[in-house]
Design a protein around this motif. Sequence first.
Motif, PDB file in Angstrom:
ATOM      1  N   ASP A  65       9.739  44.006  -6.356  1.00 43.59           N
ATOM      2  CA  ASP A  65      11.091  43.424  -6.303  1.00 43.59           C
ATOM      3  C   ASP A  65      11.456  42.724  -7.609  1.00 43.59           C
ATOM      4  O   ASP A  65      12.233  41.776  -7.602  1.00 43.59           O
ATOM      5  N   ARG A  67       9.895  40.637  -9.346  1.00 43.58           N
ATOM      6  CA  ARG A  67       9.491  39.238  -9.440  1.00 43.58           C
ATOM      7  C   ARG A  67       8.628  39.081 -10.681  1.00 43.58           C
ATOM      8  O   ARG A  67       7.702  39.842 -10.911  1.00 43.58           O
ATOM      9  N   TRP A  69       6.981  35.998 -13.612  1.00 35.90           N
ATOM     10  CA  TRP A  69       6.779  34.674 -14.171  1.00 35.90           C
ATOM     11  C   TRP A  69       6.126  34.922 -15.528  1.00 35.90           C
ATOM     12  O   TRP A  69       4.969  34.607 -15.760  1.00 35.90           O
ATOM     13  N   ASN A 104      13.606  36.310  -9.932  1.00 34.76           N
ATOM     14  CA  ASN A 104      13.515  36.612  -8.501  1.00 34.76           C
ATOM     15  C   ASN A 104      12.325  35.959  -7.809  1.00 34.76           C
ATOM     16  O   ASN A 104      11.654  36.587  -7.008  1.00 34.76           O
ATOM     17  N   LEU A 105      12.056  34.717  -8.117  1.00 32.34           N
ATOM     18  CA  LEU A 105      10.944  33.990  -7.500  1.00 32.34           C
ATOM     19  C   LEU A 105      11.453  33.180  -6.312  1.00 32.34           C
ATOM     20  O   LEU A 105      12.427  32.444  -6.430  1.00 32.34           O
ATOM     21  N   ASN A 106      10.797  33.308  -5.190  1.00 36.14           N
ATOM     22  CA  ASN A 106      11.203  32.609  -3.975  1.00 36.14           C
ATOM     23  C   ASN A 106      10.442  31.287  -3.879  1.00 36.14           C
ATOM     24  O   ASN A 106       9.387  31.205  -3.270  1.00 36.14           O
ATOM     25  N   LYS A 120      15.440  32.280  -7.143  1.00 34.41           N
ATOM     26  CA  LYS A 120      15.612  33.426  -6.244  1.00 34.41           C
ATOM     27  C   LYS A 120      16.942  34.109  -6.563  1.00 34.41           C
ATOM     28  O   LYS A 120      17.987  33.482  -6.588  1.00 34.41           O
ATOM     29  N   ARG A 123      17.712  35.599 -12.976  1.00 36.32           N
ATOM     30  CA  ARG A 123      16.724  35.709 -14.043  1.00 36.32           C
ATOM     31  C   ARG A 123      17.053  34.683 -15.110  1.00 36.32           C
ATOM     32  O   ARG A 123      18.207  34.503 -15.491  1.00 36.32           O
ATOM     33  N   PRO A 166      17.998  39.856 -10.808  1.00 39.69           N
ATOM     34  CA  PRO A 166      16.690  39.920 -11.457  1.00 39.69           C
ATOM     35  C   PRO A 166      16.525  41.029 -12.491  1.00 39.69           C
ATOM     36  O   PRO A 166      15.762  40.889 -13.424  1.00 39.69           O
TER      37      PRO A 166
END
Length: 194
Positions: A65, A67, A69, A104-106, A120, A123, A166
């Motif tokens: 998805d 995601r 970091w 896209n980090l939850n 979330k 970006r 994202p």
Amino acid sequence: MKLKVNVLFLFILFLCLRAGAQTVAIKSNLLYDLTSTINIGIEFPVAPKWTVDVSGNVNLWTFSDNRKWKQLVVQPEARYWLCERFNRHFFGAHLLGGIYNFSNLNMGFKFLGTDFGELKGHRYEGWMVGVGAVYGYHWLLSRRWSLEGVIGLGYVYSRADKYNCPTCGKQLENNKAHHYIGPTKLAFNLIYVF
């Protein structure tokens, strides 16, 4: 990004060569290892109770998805040892600098004025610089091996571009400044001393 990683490793190699016959410690932060962040640290003495530690880490991975970091961070630190170098309690001060690309980090929580829930569906691409103070403890396991726990608190100034989604999307904010006060270092290092 690859050039920046190479420059970081050349800088660390330069510090090792400069330390010469002095005692040098090579370390890996086991907490970063758990998050698949590649990291290395080098520490060498500069006075009877003083050492300089330089650590760097890089995370280049993109997960499902989109995601991510992604980061490249360098953190030099001066340490004062209460007992002797590489043994027991120490205090220090560190600087940090780096670049990042978060997407896209939850992480739906707020901490000391920073809303991590905004990661979330967006970006952020930017850079950061900071300063902090640390406390740590060094456990000798054998003549060459040790463990070390470190916690640091400080201030980080960051600027980032914010994007709508994202993977693509319209730029929502350009070069927006952000101020952060809180933890700036958390480490549990496995160390080998030469």
